[in-house]
Every structure is written in C-alpha cells, then in structure tokens.
Design a protein around this motif. Structure first.
Motif, short mmCIF file in Angstrom:
data_model
loop_
_atom_site.label_atom_id
_atom_site.label_comp_id
_atom_site.label_asym_id
_atom_site.label_seq_id
_atom_site.Cartn_x
_atom_site.Cartn_y
_atom_site.Cartn_z
N ASN A 57 -58.66 71.46 36.18
CA ASN A 57 -58.66 72.35 37.34
C ASN A 57 -58.13 73.75 37.05
O ASN A 57 -58.10 74.60 37.94
CB ASN A 57 -57.84 71.74 38.49
CG ASN A 57 -56.37 71.64 38.16
OD1 ASN A 57 -55.98 71.50 36.99
ND2 ASN A 57 -55.52 71.71 39.18
N ALA B 13 -60.91 77.98 38.85
CA ALA B 13 -59.51 78.25 39.16
C ALA B 13 -59.32 79.64 39.72
O ALA B 13 -58.51 79.86 40.63
CB ALA B 13 -58.66 78.05 37.90
N GLU C 204 -60.86 79.70 43.34
CA GLU C 204 -60.06 78.91 44.27
C GLU C 204 -58.87 79.69 44.81
O GLU C 204 -58.47 79.53 45.96
CB GLU C 204 -59.55 77.65 43.57
CG GLU C 204 -60.60 76.61 43.23
CD GLU C 204 -60.86 75.65 44.38
OE1 GLU C 204 -60.26 75.85 45.46
OE2 GLU C 204 -61.64 74.71 44.19
N ARG C 205 -58.29 80.54 43.97
CA ARG C 205 -57.02 81.18 44.31
C ARG C 205 -57.19 82.60 44.85
O ARG C 205 -56.19 83.31 45.01
CB ARG C 205 -56.11 81.16 43.08
CG ARG C 205 -55.64 79.76 42.73
CD ARG C 205 -55.18 79.61 41.30
NE ARG C 205 -54.69 78.27 41.00
CZ ARG C 205 -55.47 77.22 40.75
NH1 ARG C 205 -56.79 77.37 40.75
NH2 ARG C 205 -54.95 76.03 40.52
N GLU D 100 -58.37 73.96 46.20
CA GLU D 100 -57.02 74.19 45.69
C GLU D 100 -56.14 74.96 46.66
O GLU D 100 -54.98 74.64 46.85
CB GLU D 100 -57.10 74.95 44.35
CG GLU D 100 -57.76 74.18 43.23
CD GLU D 100 -56.84 73.21 42.55
OE1 GLU D 100 -55.61 73.37 42.68
OE2 GLU D 100 -57.34 72.29 41.88
#
Length: 949
Positions: free
Chosen positions: A483, A525, A528-529, A602
C-alpha cells in the motif's frame, strides 16, 4: 510540539533543567505536568499544573512521609463542603470523599503508587492521557495484594475503552515485581500461570509470557524466545512460505540489523561510539524500529564510570537461529485483536552501563528527542512503566495513547553475564547493567504491513539484481509494501510523497508493474493521500501513536492518520509520474482504466473519490497556481511559486538552513513547475482530464513561459577575480586545511541561487548547488542560448573541486556557500548541516548523472540542441559526466546511504557520518543519516552509459 507544551515540559520535567524553587521531579505522578513528591525526608510535595488550575492560589503542599495526613485547602473546603476530609497516606488506606464521588462519579478509584501508599484519581484523567495502570502503580516490593486490598485499582465497569481491557474489575493475585496492568486480568493468577478459558499458555495481562510459554505455531527457544513451527491459529504466527530475511549493515558508529518474515519487519540500530567520535553528540544507544505504525523503542545508555567513550555496546550474532535477531510472536494482549510481534537478540556491554532514558511508541517521538532540542512529551513519557521480573530482568512497557497498543522492551541477564548477585538493578527509571550479555526483546501489538519480497518489488527482467546486488534489493524490499513505499530506515519508516515519486521515476526501469507491483503501489499511495479540498499532494503521513498524540492536541480523540501538506514541490511530481507510467510504460498503458477507476480507501476524507478524480484535483491545482506567472506581461518575482505563509521549508531542502531562509526555491520554479505542466499537456492529449479540453494547448503554452522566463531570476554571475577573492575569503573563514583551487577558476563563475529572498535581507541566496539536476532530468528546453549556458555552467561547477566547485573525493556536494559574501552563508551551510556541504546520493549523484545523460543523448536526436555543435561545451559536459561517474564508482559502498559528509585530512576529503559532526548554530541536534534511503537505491536502475566518452 505545541510551544506551550514545550515550555511546560522544559519548565517542570527536570530533563536538563531544575524545577522552580529547587524542586525535583520524580516519575511517579498520576497527573500530567506534575512535579511529583520527594519521599522519605518530610519534604512537602509541589502542586501539579492541574491542581494549580483547579485550586488557584490556595493550593497547598502535603506532607506524605511517616503517616501524616494531607492538609485540606480552602478551595477544597469550598468545593467539597462538609464532606472534605483528610486522608491518611502512609498506611496503605485512602478515603474517597462524597465530593469526589460527585465530582468523578462512579469512576473515582483508589490507586497504589509504588511504596504502599495510595491516591485517589479519576479514570476521566486516565482517558486524557494518564492511563490507569501506568507509572509506578504496581504493589510495593515484598507485598502481594489482591483487589480486595485498598492499594489495588478497582476499575469500574463500562470503562474498558479507557484501558483496553477485555474484562475489568476481576481480582487476581500478583507476585512481587510482576508485570501487567492492574485490574486488566480475567481472574488471572500469575502465580500458577493459569488464565480462565486458556490452555495455560502463561500469558500475563500485558501479553508477556513466562519462559515456559508455548504459542500456537511456535516453540520455545532459549530464554523464552519463540521460533516459528507453523500453525493456523488466528493468534499464532502465520506459517511463512518463504524463509525469513536477516541482514546486517554497518556505518560506524552505527550497526544496523534487519529482520523480516511474513509476520513482522523490524530494524535494530546499535550506536557504540568510541573515544575518536564526537561524544558531545553521540552516545551509546539501542533503537528498534518497525515500519508498521512508524513505531519504535529507544534505550539510551551511559557508562557508570562517567567516562564518555569507554562504554561499548554490541549485538551478539549467536541467537537460536544463528543470526543476530530472532522473531517474537505472542498472542494478542487483552482488549487487542493483534498479536504482539517483534524481535529479540543479545546485547553485550563491555562495562557497567546505565540506562538513562527509554522512549517507547513512535519513531517520530524518538526523532523529536534525538534531532531536536531533546524534547520529551509528558503524556508519552509518564506512561512508561518499569517492572522488575523474578528472573532478574526488567520489562519496560508503555500503553499507547490509543489505550490498546503496548510497546514492550525487556532485558534479561544471560548465563554468560558476570557473577554479580544483581546484574540488573532498577532504581525508579534508571536501570544499571553489569558488564556482560543480556537477552533483549522488543514487541508491540499493532497491525503489520504486507511487504513486497525482492521478487515482487522487481520486474522479472530485473530479477538478476537479486543475485548481483543482494544488499540493495533486500533493502528495497524492506522499504516496499503493498500500500506504500517507505522513505528510509530507521528515521523515516513511513510515507513521504516526494521521496516516493522521485524513487518511482528513477527506478521505473526495474520496478515491478501491474496490480500488485511496486509502481502501482507507489502511485496509489500518492493519490490516496491527496487533499481533496485543493488537490495538494501529501508530504508526509503521520500514523500510529504519534497521530493519536497530534489528534489529542487538537482535542480530538482519534487514532486516524494525519497528512502533512506544507510542501510546495510535491504536487508537480505527480503528473510527471502518471505520464511516465500510463503513457510510456506498456503495462501501465494497459492498466490505465482499471487503476484510475479504483476507489480511495486510505484517507477517510477521500473515501468517495476515484483515483481519476484525485488526479484531476491535483492537475487543477497546478494549472491554477501557475497561471498568474504564465499570463502575458506577468513574469515577475511576485508571481513565482513561494513557500506557504509561516513555513520555512517547502522543497527537498527541508531543514532550517536548507534554503538559507529563502522563500522562492530554485528547483520548484525553474524545473518542477514546467515539468508538471508539460506532463498535464501530454496526459490531456491522451484522454485524461476531459473536463478541460483546452489543457493540451494551454498547459504547453504555460510550460514554455516557465521554462524560458524563470532562470533569469536566479542567475548569479561573478567576475573571475571577484570569484577567486570570495573563495579565498571563505576558505580562510572556515579554516579549510586544503587548497582553495582558485587556480581552476579561469572565467566568470555562473550558477543559479538556491532560492530568492533569503536571510539577512538577501535578494538571492547565492549558494552554488546541485539542483541543476532537476532541469536536466525533467526538461528538454528549447531556448538554445539559455540551454548552452546552463549545461556549460553545470559542467564547470561539477568539475571544479571544493571550495571552488562542488566536487570532492567522496562525491558531489549539494551546496557550496563559498561565493556568498555574507558570513551567514559559511555559518549555516557547513559540513555538519543536513543540506550543507554534504553529499546526497539521489540528488547530486543519481539524478544528476541521469539528467546529464539525457541531455547528452539529445545530441543523437533528429534535432540536436545547439550546444552539441559547440565542441568546447559538448566536451565539457561529457567530461563532467565521466568525472561524476568516476567519483560515483569510487564511492560505491556509500551510495545507498541517505546522506554523508566529510573531513579533510591527509590531503583528501574523507567520508564521515553526518550525525557525528556539530550542526550549525541554532540547530537542536546533529542529524543522523539513514543507513538505507529509498531514493538512494536508485542506482539499481541508474547505470553508467559506457558510450559517453
């Protein structure tokens, strides 16, 4: 840390400071920010900050020795009325008043605090950061008690969320010096190692085990360590299909040990400085770090004789498995669904050692102490518990702020330890070890990450690297998960957006592709953030215990991760990465639609967004921020991209003096912005961002303006004689013992300032630097005169030796302040500064080498740039490329380090760890380099082009 918290801690902690009025703080208080009690001499207690707030000026001290009674303040009289009573605190009894009952409700409980006395606390305060079973609240030595005794804690029903206990308020017997939180047992009796409903596995309430422990799927090893035998129980270790990976890396005075299997990944770092090291900066230390939760435990040691440099610490390689570390896997503690996992080994001291400080929980907390002004947080430190074990060992544990996770660090004397009757002596929070060997174990109950093995992290065509470069590929695997990619071991075992994307770009030729590949794990990743409110890419995620701490500072009780969006450069890497994978990589092209349709999971704030929507938010941000400068007639400094208000960092040079106080970074404005715009244009032409059909042309137009019009703001040109004079002055100022190499300055010196608007009112931060690499790597500029000048000055600066240029025997440095007239340059950009006259593998070596190669390769294209037709310039650039590769290959053993420095001795630059050098004035502590850094592993893909000669 919040400034008020810092001041409160420094004012009262006794760490490096004396408490006001000569008071001495001890670590046995039930309240945060308290001074505590001096026992045994009739000395009065000081009042806590909480009491001060509650009672005001009428708060008074209490005498607590010899069975004397407390005094009752006027405020207590007013608050409690006629029910205010005195309490006897010397004979193990307490009285809970009716007012306390009214104030605290049914949560008012009695509590034992370590010498047979009790106090009254509220579980409400436990929830606020003082967990109930923390801080010396075990029974006094030689005093076995049960919950029927006044001294033990009776936890009220319905409050399990405060303590992480599955069953509360049940009685159990504890033998002297035993471990485990009070009141968290389910009828457990430690003296017969039996727990109701169990098979007699010997689990204590805190999840620790006696040496006879047998965990399903594991068998007992020496000294109670467990080794995998397989098993399918949900609380046992998974039966790993692959053997564990263990390896050791050295960077004196640091020894690094790694262990991974399908249940846990861990790193152990031993620091053992000698007399030749800077002992004012480095001391003996043990660090255990886990990627899961960016978690860790640290133990700091000192020689009992007080002579720095005489205490040596080492890890013995003789474990049950023949390696330095063994796995630890214990059943989930009460109230947790996760087993407690970690590693164990043998620690050896050559002399009597004193454990002066332990920090348990988050790597961020450890970093705050080691790299800052030695900050410690009371809510975290006051929760650490020291327990003496019956076998002569000591267990140090801390319940996290989530009230579920516990980090445990234990030491047990080995049979080879000296014949001293008490090889381990515990005095409050100080632990003394006689010379000898000790078994240590570190473990915690927290969900683990799913690691990518070397064969999973590399594409099939690159699997030969596993045999050819096992150190690098194993290290890459340790930092790669399904992830996300992690930045570095041990200090940055978490996600950093910039680091991930630079690594993905440079490692793309060897990284695995497809659904479970490293490329898509890294890109996902980043997406997602993202911040959905403005498309800002995340710089760093904050997870685990530290995120809970930060949430509590905002009066939010939550373990949810936090995301740092302070950087201004990270946004621009994302479209470049999307273009490289989804437009230029065949596997990425085939995966485009499936990948971009994925839903975010996430970041809770992005739960209803797809990756395509998140990518669009980022592109919209870039187009919005870059439009003012690209507007005709608006090419002014005020329209360049500057740091965010109130921030002193914003790009990769993210240290106090990294930009010399500059507000407008060179790399962002001259390279990253136009690169991001070019990528958006290319993506738009291939069907991305259909909401904006004009972006294909508009983004290209804007990119051209940024490419052509930004360099002039940063250009520094110094006449030849003035340049020589400045270098000579600088060499004298820093007392450089080697030649100044001014004889190699044969013309005007040109370079580009690292930033604009610097400290001391400087218009330009005139520091020669390596950030030319961004423009070489990301752009194919077409302003021919500008390009020729640019590549030529890069070559000149690489080829000249420091202090005249950037070259040293140990690599190309990232900053050279020799050409800045103001003394502040020499003061802030030192060989002890994180972004000073030091070498960063990825920037001044890897990306610079690849960037120069790309520019030289343009000479073989259908439309070669003009510099290719200028023999002097082309030869200069080719020579610089080869000289750069010569120094890269000469320092091949260093390339995977995060950063390294040098000292000049014996007529050459000699490599030295950055963490062993004094930092610039105003910096709290030296900065230790990671033994392995994600983007420093890019030499797995970046190779010398033998055709460039």
């Amino acid at each position: 840390m919040h400034p008020k918290l810092v001041l409160a801690w420094l004012a009262i902690s006794g760490v490096g400071l004396a408490a006001p009025g000569g008071r001495q703080r001890i670590f046995s208080s039930s309240w945060p920010n308290s001074y505590g009690i001096r026992r045994g001499a009739g000395v009065a207690t000081t009042v806590t900050a909480v009491e001060e707030a509650l009672y005001g000026d009428t708060a008074v001290a209490q005498r607590v020795d010899g069975g004397t009674t407390t005094t009752v303040t006027a405020v207590e009289e007013a608050l409690f009325g006629a029910t205010a009573v005195a309490r006897r605190v010397g004979d193990g009894t307490t009285t809970v008043t009716a007012a306390e009952e009214a104030l605290y409700g049914d949560t008012a409980v009695a509590r034992r605090i370590g010498d047979g006395t009790t106090t009254t606390v509220s579980t409400v305060y436990a929830y606020a950061g003082v967990p109930s079973a923390q801080e010396n609240n075990r029974p006094a030595q030689n005093d076995s008690t049960t919950t029927a005794d006044a001294g033990n804690q009776a936890i009220p029903e319905g409050r399990s969320e405060l303590y992480g206990c599955a069953s509360l308020g049940n009685s159990y017997t504890r033998t002297p010096n035993s471990g485990g939180p009070v009141g968290c047992g389910a009828g457990y009796r430690e003296d017969d190692d039996t727990e109701p409903g169990s098979s007699g596995d010997g689990a204590r309430p805190d999840g620790s085990h006696d040496t006879e422990t047998t965990v399903p799927g594991y068998s007992s090893g020496p000294d109670g360590r467990t080794t995998s035998t397989g098993g399918s129980s949900s609380t046992s270790a998974r039966d790993c299909s692959d053997p564990p990976t263990a390896f050791q890396l050295s960077d004196r005075p640091y020894e690094n040990f790694f262990y991974t299997d399908c249940n846990v990944a861990a790193q152990v770092v031993i620091t053992s400085p000698g007399p030749e090291d800077n002992l004012t900066i480095i001391g003996p230390r043990l660090v255990v770090a886990w990627p899961a939760g960016n978690s860790g435990a640290a133990a700091f040691f000192a020689p009992e004789n007080g002579v720095n440099g005489t205490l040596a610490v080492a890890v013995d390689n003789q474990t049950s498995g023949g390696a330095a570390l063994d796995p630890v896997h214990l059943p989930p503690p009460a109230g947790s669904e996760y087993p407690s996992v970690g590693v164990s080994g043998t620690l050896v001291f050559n002399d009597t050692a004193v454990l002066t400080l332990a920090i348990l929980g988050s790597v961020r907390t450890i970093r705050d102490f080691t790299e800052g002004p030695s900050l410690l947080v009371p809510e975290i430190q006051d929760a650490i518990e020291f327990l003496e074990e019956e076998d002569g060992g000591v267990t140090i544990s801390r319940l996290w702020l989530d009230n579920v996770t516990t980090t445990v660090l234990s030491f047990t004397p080995s049979t080879s330890t000296s014949n001293a009757s008490t090889p381990i002596r515990v005095d409050n929070r100080t632990v003394t070890f006689e010379a000898g060997a000790y078994k240590f174990a570190a473990h915690f109950n927290y969900p683990q990450l799913e690691q990518l093995s070397p064969t999973e992290v590399l594409k099939q065509s690159a699997e030969n690297l596993i045999q050819d470069e096992p150190d690098k590929t194993t290290s890459l695997s340790f930092l790669s998960y399904t992830n996300k990619l992690l930045t570095g071991a041990w200090r940055f075992l978490t996600y950093f957006g910039r680091d991930s994307m630079i690594s993905l770009l440079l490692l793309e030729p060897v990284f695995s592709e497809g659904e479970r590949g490293a490329m898509e794990a890294g890109i996902a990743a980043v997406l997602e953030r993202l911040n959905r409110t403005d498309g800002n890419a995340c710089h760093e995620e904050v997870i685990g215990d530290y995120s809970t701490f930060l949430n509590l500072q905002n009066n939010v009780t939550s373990t949810a991760p936090q995301f740092d969006y302070k950087m201004i450069d990270t946004d621009y890497y994302l479209p470049v990465l999307l273009r490289q994978y989804f437009l230029q990589n065949p596997v990425g092209k085939s995966r485009r639609d499936a990948f971009l349709s994925r839903q975010s999971t996430e970041n809770p704030a992005n739960a209803d967004l797809t990756y395509a929507q998140l990518a669009l938010l980022n592109a919209e941000r870039i187009m919005r921020l870059t439009a003012p400068f690209a507007t005709p007639g608006n090419q002014t400094k005020e329209n360049l991209i500057a740091l965010k208000p109130g921030e002193i960092i914003g790009n990769w040079r993210d240290s106090t003096y990294g930009l010399g106080g500059g507000r407008i970074p060179y790399d962002v404005n001259t390279a990253l912005v136009p690169a991001g715009l070019r990528a958006i244009a290319a993506l738009s032409r291939e069907g991305f961002f259909t909401e904006y059909p004009n972006w294909a042309e508009e983004a290209d137009r804007c990119a051209q303006v940024w490419e052509d019009e930004t360099l002039k703001f940063f250009e520094v040109r110094i006449p030849v004689e003035e340049a020589k004079s400045r270098v000579q002055t600088y060499a004298e100022r820093i007392q450089f013992p080697g030649p100044d190499h001014t004889a190699t300055i044969d013309g005007d010196v040109t370079f580009y300032a690292v930033a604009l608007d610097g400290n001391n009112g400087l218009e330009k931060v005139e520091v020669m630097n390596s950030d030319d690499c961004f423009r070489h790597y990301f752009l194919n500029t077409t302003n021919q005169q500008q390009l020729t000048t640019f590549v030529n000055q890069t070559a000149n600066n690489i080829r000249r030796v420091f202090p005249a240029g950037l070259l040293t025997d140990v690599g190309v440095i990232v900053a050279n302040p020799a050409y800045g007239e103001d003394p502040v340059y020499a003061q802030n950009f030192t060989n002890g500064a994180y972004h000073g006259t030091v070498v960063w593998s990825w920037n001044s070596l890897s990306m610079m080498a690849r960037g120069l190669e790309l520019q030289i390769d343009r000479c073989n294209s259908a439309q070669p740039p003009d510099f290719c037709g200028d023999p002097a310039v082309q030869e200069n650039v080719v020579d610089a490329y080869n000289q750069l590769w010569d120094v890269i290959q000469a320092n091949s053993d260093l390339l995977s380090l995060e950063v390294w420095s040098w000292i000049y001795d014996d007529d050459r630059f000699n490599v030295t760890p950055l963490g062993g050098l004094q930092p610039p004035p105003g910096i709290g502590g030296a900065t230790e380099s990671n033994i392995r850094q994600l983007w420093s592993l890019t030499f797995l893909a970046v190779k010398r082009n033998a055709g460039i000669r």
